[in-house]
Design a protein around this motif. Structure first.
Motif, short mmCIF file in Angstrom:
data_model
loop_
_atom_site.label_atom_id
_atom_site.label_comp_id
_atom_site.label_asym_id
_atom_site.label_seq_id
_atom_site.Cartn_x
_atom_site.Cartn_y
_atom_site.Cartn_z
N PHE A 1 0.85 -1.20 0.00
CA PHE A 1 0.00 0.00 0.00
C PHE A 1 0.88 1.25 0.00
CE2 PHE A 1 -1.89 3.48 2.35
CZ PHE A 1 -3.19 3.56 1.90
N LEU A 2 0.59 2.19 -0.91
CA LEU A 2 1.30 3.46 -0.94
C LEU A 2 0.41 4.61 -0.45
CD1 LEU A 2 3.21 3.14 -4.33
CD2 LEU A 2 4.04 2.60 -2.02
N GLU A 3 -0.79 4.69 -0.98
CA GLU A 3 -1.72 5.72 -0.53
C GLU A 3 -3.10 5.44 -1.09
OE1 GLU A 3 -1.46 9.69 -2.55
OE2 GLU A 3 0.42 8.87 -3.30
N SER A 4 -4.09 6.17 -0.59
CA SER A 4 -5.44 6.07 -1.11
C SER A 4 -6.03 7.46 -1.21
CB SER A 4 -6.32 5.20 -0.20
OG SER A 4 -7.66 5.18 -0.67
N ASN A 5 -6.41 7.85 -2.40
CA ASN A 5 -7.01 9.16 -2.62
C ASN A 5 -8.53 9.00 -2.61
OD1 ASN A 5 -7.97 11.61 -3.62
ND2 ASN A 5 -6.26 11.88 -5.03
N PRO A 6 -9.24 9.63 -1.67
CA PRO A 6 -10.69 9.45 -1.60
C PRO A 6 -11.45 10.13 -2.73
CG PRO A 6 -10.00 11.10 -0.02
CD PRO A 6 -8.74 10.49 -0.58
N ASN A 7 -10.73 10.92 -3.54
CA ASN A 7 -11.39 11.58 -4.67
C ASN A 7 -10.46 11.58 -5.88
OD1 ASN A 7 -13.42 12.87 -6.02
ND2 ASN A 7 -13.15 14.85 -5.04
N GLY A 8 -9.76 10.47 -6.07
CA GLY A 8 -8.75 10.39 -7.13
C GLY A 8 -9.36 10.33 -8.52
N GLN A 9 -8.59 10.84 -9.48
CA GLN A 9 -9.01 10.78 -10.88
C GLN A 9 -8.96 9.34 -11.38
OE1 GLN A 9 -10.45 13.29 -11.96
NE2 GLN A 9 -9.20 15.13 -12.23
N TRP A 10 -9.80 9.03 -12.39
CA TRP A 10 -9.83 7.66 -12.89
C TRP A 10 -10.02 7.57 -14.40
CZ3 TRP A 10 -14.61 7.34 -15.13
CH2 TRP A 10 -15.61 8.17 -14.61
N ALA A 11 -10.30 8.68 -15.07
CA ALA A 11 -10.63 8.62 -16.50
C ALA A 11 -9.41 8.41 -17.39
CB ALA A 11 -11.38 9.88 -16.91
N TRP A 12 -8.20 8.36 -16.82
CA TRP A 12 -6.98 8.10 -17.60
C TRP A 12 -6.75 6.62 -17.83
CZ3 TRP A 12 -3.97 4.98 -14.63
CH2 TRP A 12 -4.17 5.04 -13.24
N GLN A 13 -7.55 5.78 -17.23
CA GLN A 13 -7.34 4.35 -17.32
C GLN A 13 -7.85 3.80 -18.66
OE1 GLN A 13 -8.10 2.23 -13.52
NE2 GLN A 13 -8.58 4.22 -12.65
N PRO A 14 -7.57 2.53 -18.99
CA PRO A 14 -8.05 1.98 -20.26
C PRO A 14 -9.54 2.21 -20.45
CG PRO A 14 -6.54 0.45 -19.21
CD PRO A 14 -6.78 1.55 -18.22
N ALA A 15 -9.95 2.34 -21.71
CA ALA A 15 -11.33 2.73 -22.02
C ALA A 15 -12.36 1.82 -21.36
CB ALA A 15 -11.53 2.76 -23.54
N GLY A 16 -12.11 0.52 -21.40
CA GLY A 16 -13.07 -0.40 -20.79
C GLY A 16 -13.19 -0.21 -19.30
N THR A 17 -12.05 0.03 -18.63
CA THR A 17 -12.07 0.27 -17.18
C THR A 17 -12.75 1.59 -16.86
OG1 THR A 17 -10.00 -0.97 -16.96
CG2 THR A 17 -10.62 0.45 -15.12
N THR A 18 -12.43 2.62 -17.62
CA THR A 18 -13.04 3.93 -17.41
C THR A 18 -14.56 3.85 -17.55
OG1 THR A 18 -11.09 5.18 -18.09
CG2 THR A 18 -13.20 6.28 -18.32
N ASP A 19 -15.02 3.16 -18.58
CA ASP A 19 -16.47 3.03 -18.80
C ASP A 19 -17.12 2.26 -17.66
OD1 ASP A 19 -18.80 3.32 -20.68
OD2 ASP A 19 -18.75 1.13 -20.53
N ALA A 20 -16.46 1.23 -17.19
CA ALA A 20 -17.02 0.43 -16.08
C ALA A 20 -17.11 1.26 -14.81
CB ALA A 20 -16.18 -0.82 -15.86
N ILE A 21 -16.08 2.07 -14.53
CA ILE A 21 -16.11 2.93 -13.34
C ILE A 21 -17.22 3.96 -13.46
CG2 ILE A 21 -14.81 4.66 -12.02
CD1 ILE A 21 -12.25 3.10 -12.81
N ALA A 22 -17.37 4.56 -14.64
CA ALA A 22 -18.43 5.54 -14.84
C ALA A 22 -19.80 4.93 -14.55
CB ALA A 22 -18.38 6.09 -16.26
#
Length: 321
Positions: free
Chosen positions: A287-308
């Protein structure tokens, strides 16, 4: 009157493209959404009123063309709203006073809507942004945590750094705006040697951490009980520095890590969290850190769509009854 009963309230700035990805999903589902940047909108035409009395409370948000009954807002998504800085036509102590009153007044109202489901609650976000809190919770809930010291003692820092067999790194405790020669300058995670340390350490607390001999980095984005993992391969110690040089591929999250993530979110009262790990060649996830409001739309398209879609699910369902 458009009372927008059951609306989702999204608190963010108008340039937040990440929020747009979720708002498109909610629009497809015909879920009513109200977008507000309280730090600016409340002194450029919008108004906010709350009334409290024995037995209940009521409130109204008025924006251009619509009135929203705050007592029936189903969800609040706390994203990337502008800071409360006060009206631009004011200056000096008048602007500081207005900004302070807006934070404690409007901020308090928007954090206290009686029927709303928060993703995440702003007070939970703030508490979870402290790195000492993150490290303490990570250790408590079974994550592997690199040896870490936070100190303003030059001697303690030098002793710790010298003792790390694989080296040590420095990382800031908060992403504080910084400029060099008038130009914005990011403070990245970097390796540190005992000889680098001076009495400047005494100016404020510094975080030093044992360098993990990692094979790759991993990001785990948690939305409720749903986890989305990606492997990050980068030539840099801090992959955020040159994101154009990194590659991301989906990766399964080990079950022990998933259990620790769930416990961590529950303890800190979070619905969403972006967890960063360093993964060794033997498969150990540190574990390095956890951002409670971290950005996520930079991830692969399929992952980004699933998170959305996962975030849209959370906002659409509202608070559990």
């Amino acid at each position: 009157m458009d009372d927008r009963s059951g609306s989702v309230l999204v608190l963010t700035n108008p340039l937040d493209a990440t929020a747009d990805a979720v708002l498109r999903v909610l629009a497809e589902r015909r879920v009513p959404v109200v977008r507000l940047d309280p730090g600016t909108d409340l002194h450029t035409g919008a108004s906010l009123t709350a009334a409290y009395r024995t037995g209940g409370q009521r409130g109204t948000l008025r924006t251009v063309g619509r009135d929203v009954d705050l007592s029936v807002v189903r969800s609040v998504w706390v994203r990337r709203a502008s800071p409360y800085e006060g009206p631009s036509e004011l200056d000096g102590q008048d602007r500081r006073f207005a900004a302070s009153q807006a934070l404690w007044g409007a901020g308090g109202i928007l954090a206290s809507l009686p029927a709303a489901h928060y993703v995440n609650h702003p007070w939970a976000n703030r508490a979870a942004e402290y790195k000492p809190t993150q490290l303490a919770a990570a250790q408590r809930f079974g994550f592997l945590v690199p040896d870490t010291v936070i100190t303003n003692s030059e001697d303690e820092a030098r002793e710790f750094v010298a003792a790390q067999a694989c080296g040590a790194v420095y990382k800031p405790l908060w992403n504080t705006p910084y400029a060099v020669g008038g130009r914005p300058h990011a403070v990245w995670v970097r390796e540190v040697d005992p000889a680098d340390l001076t009495d400047a350490v005494s100016v404020c607390p510094h975080l030093f951490q044992a360098k993990v001999p990692k094979a790759f980095d991993a990001r785990v984005t948690a939305v409720g009980n749903r986890l989305f993992g990606v492997r990050i391969d980068s030539p840099d110690l801090d992959w955020r520095r040159r994101q154009d040089r990194m590659t991301c591929t989906p990766i399964d999250v080990p079950e022990p890590v998933a259990r620790s993530v769930a416990a961590y979110l529950g303890q800190l009262r979070l619905v969403y969290g972006a967890f960063d790990f360093a993964v060794t060649a033997s498969g150990a996830w540190y574990f390095l850190e956890s951002n409670p409001n971290g950005q996520w739309a930079w991830q692969p398209a399929g992952t980004t769509d699933a998170i959305a879609h996962a975030l849209a699910d959370q906002l659409q369902k509202g608070r559990d009854t």
